[in-house]
Scaffold this active site. Structure first.
Site, mmCIF file in Angstrom:
data_model
loop_
_atom_site.group_PDB
_atom_site.id
_atom_site.type_symbol
_atom_site.label_atom_id
_atom_site.label_comp_id
_atom_site.label_asym_id
_atom_site.label_seq_id
_atom_site.Cartn_x
_atom_site.Cartn_y
_atom_site.Cartn_z
ATOM 1 N N HIS A 183 -10.603 -123.805 7.721
ATOM 2 C CA HIS A 183 -9.606 -125.626 7.022
ATOM 3 C C HIS A 183 -10.105 -125.249 5.294
ATOM 4 C CE1 HIS A 183 -9.706 -126.827 11.645
ATOM 5 N NE2 HIS A 183 -10.988 -125.552 11.933
ATOM 6 N N LYS A 225 -3.335 -121.414 -20.930
ATOM 7 C CA LYS A 225 -3.326 -121.069 -19.646
ATOM 8 C C LYS A 225 -2.806 -119.236 -19.662
ATOM 9 C CE LYS A 225 -1.638 -123.085 -16.715
ATOM 10 N NZ LYS A 225 -0.390 -124.003 -16.448
ATOM 11 N N SER A 277 1.350 -119.712 -21.454
ATOM 12 C CA SER A 277 2.317 -120.832 -21.322
ATOM 13 C C SER A 277 2.914 -120.574 -22.507
ATOM 14 C CB SER A 277 1.746 -122.114 -20.737
ATOM 15 O OG SER A 277 2.387 -123.271 -20.833
ATOM 16 N N GLU A 286 2.133 -115.700 -7.530
ATOM 17 C CA GLU A 286 2.839 -116.309 -6.747
ATOM 18 C C GLU A 286 4.643 -116.462 -6.890
ATOM 19 O OE1 GLU A 286 3.077 -120.065 -10.298
ATOM 20 O OE2 GLU A 286 1.612 -118.826 -10.801
#
Ligand code: ARG
Length: 466
Positions: A156, A283, A277, A290
């Site tokens: 979980h 970043k 970024s 992804e």
């Protein structure tokens, strides 16, 4: 240009309709299979005396020339042709004359395309399989390197029990081993020759389908010609296998993304597999992971598209089937490039074992081991579970963890507690004690690695024997 099939009609198709009908842009990648399939067909036609041996020899020679010229770049695909089959036949006839027109005897594009696709996918699957094997190998190496690194195991997404990073990595290796065996199965069922089924009903010529199948390294022939030209089960099976491979990579990617966040900091991906970024200077984004997660949706979509295309078409061949290649080639390409990116991304990632251990120390993940301690001292598990839960609650109230709670407080809950309890709940011991087969202990992970490496070695040996 007049179509090769002009006859019944003038062979003049509206420009847009012609474009709509054309598949060469997508099926041209099967040119090798189309040509080697045709060479075997010509050899069979010659051997069976369906066409003169001399003509068969000229056709084979001509086809060889076309293959060489395509490989060297001397010959370019003509995208005005309807499909790769028409292109090859057209070039052949333009090069060797009327004998080239004999090639399409006892054959149809319906069995031809089915043949090409099976052969093409067979070759590509060997590459996908090799990539999956490479990933499994990288995982074994990483797991070995980090077999005693402790981190929280989660359920979980809540810290649950301590595990080793090697164990976590080997879970993915296990999934990938199943993927390999699934691919093996699908390829086995796919490796059956449809050539000779012709348009749909077989042929009046005295063909030898077994000869062709053997030449082209098939294990058997399709026994029903209607099925032979219209079966695309193997595409569905492979696309399902690809979808599962992507599912596994996608779950792994999700973890890599979480783990490389500032909140976790369990790993750092190499600069080569991250991006910056355009606005935020700090970043470092896990774009590749992804994208693997994102492209997985595409591979699922292709599978559904393929199934939907097939579900309503009557026997035998229908032009709907031309769409098959869009789906399966896209899935194939996506899985392949995803693996090609994923393998080095895993290989080059840095593991922050100190952060993993710190996270493991903060969440009462040894509470099960505290209960197990009491069980070893004679208490039934359910009672031990309850006491341990109360101790955790007390720790939380007091701002303590199990390791720092004094013995006399423990003894207030049960007189079974003794000094050795601290040893029992040390994370290292929690992990080391899980020696059950498949468990997280170093010894168990070593066994898993050894087993997996044996499987890989056996597969390698099989390949060398083939
Ligand atoms: N381009 C077609 C395909 O990919 C080849 C088979 C065409 N057959 C036909 N009868 N029109 O499915």
């Amino acid at each position: 240009m007049e179509k090769m099939w002009a006859g019944r009609t003038a062979g003049q198709v509206d420009k847009i309709a012609d474009e709509y009908n054309s598949s060469i842009a997508i099926d041209c990648r099967m040119y090798r299979e189309d040509i080697t399939g045709s060479m075997a067909h010509a050899a069979m036609l010659g051997a069976q005396k369906i066409i003169p041996q001399e003509a068969a020899d000229h056709i084979i020679e001509g086809l060889e020339g076309i293959l060489n010229d395509l490989e060297s770049g001397a010959l370019e695909i003509d995208y005005d042709c309807e499909d790769i089959h028409m292109f090859v036949e057209q070039v052949l006839t333009s090069r060797i004359g009327d004998e080239g027109k004999m090639l399409h005897t006892a054959r149809s594009r319906n069995d031809q395309v089915a043949l090409d696709l099976r052969m093409y996918l067979r070759r590509e699957c060997a590459e996908i399989t090799a990539l999956v094997e490479e990933l499994v190998e990288v995982l074994c190496n990483k797991a070995e390197e980090h077999k005693d690194v402790i981190l929280p195991g989660y359920t979980h997404l809540q810290r649950a029990q301590p595990i080793t990073f090697g164990h976590h990595l080997m879970a993915y290796a296990s999934m990938l081993l199943r993927d390999l065996s699934r691919l093996d199965d699908a390829v086995k069922r796919m490796n059956v020759s449809p050539i000779g089924c012709c348009a749909l009903a077989g042929t009046t010529y005295d063909t030898d389908r077994y000869f062709e199948a053997e030449q082209l390294h098939f294990d058997d022939i399709m026994l029903n010609s209607l099925d032979g030209v219209s079966d695309r089960d193997y595409c569905v099976e492979l696309m399902n296998d690809f979808a599962l491979i992507m599912t596994h990579l996608s779950r792994f990617s999700e973890e890599l993304i979480l783990w490389s966040s500032w909140e976790f900091k369990f790993i750092e991906l190499s600069d080569s597999y991250t991006t910056g970024s355009s606005i935020m200077p700090q970043k470092k984004n896990p774009d590749m992971a992804e994208l693997v997660r994102g492209k997985t949706g595409r591979v699922f979509g292709n599978l559904m598209g393929m199934l939907t295309t097939l579900k309503g078409i009557p026997l035998a061949y229908n032009k709907d089937m031309q769409e098959d290649k869009n789906f399966i080639f896209d899935s194939l390409d996506t899985v392949k490039i995803s693996l090609q990116v994923f393998i080095p991304m895993i290989d080059t990632m840095t593991v922050r074992s100190d952060n993993m251990l710190r996270a493991a120390q903060e969440g009462f993940i040894n509470a099960t081991d505290l209960a197990d301690y009491l069980v070893r001292k004679g208490l039934p598990f359910r009672s031990a579970y309850k006491i341990s839960g109360q101790i955790v609650a007390t720790c939380i109230d007091e701002g303590m963890v199990l390791e720092t709670m004094p013995l006399d407080v423990y003894q207030g809950f049960s007189d079974l507690f003794e000094e050795d309890l601290y040893d029992s709940i040390s994370l290292k011991n929690c992990v080391e004690r899980r020696i059950s087969v498949g468990g997280t202990s170093v010894a168990s992970v070593e066994n898993q690695i050894e087993y997996t490496r044996d499987v890989l070695a056996a597969r390698q040996q099989d390949k060398e024997q083939d």
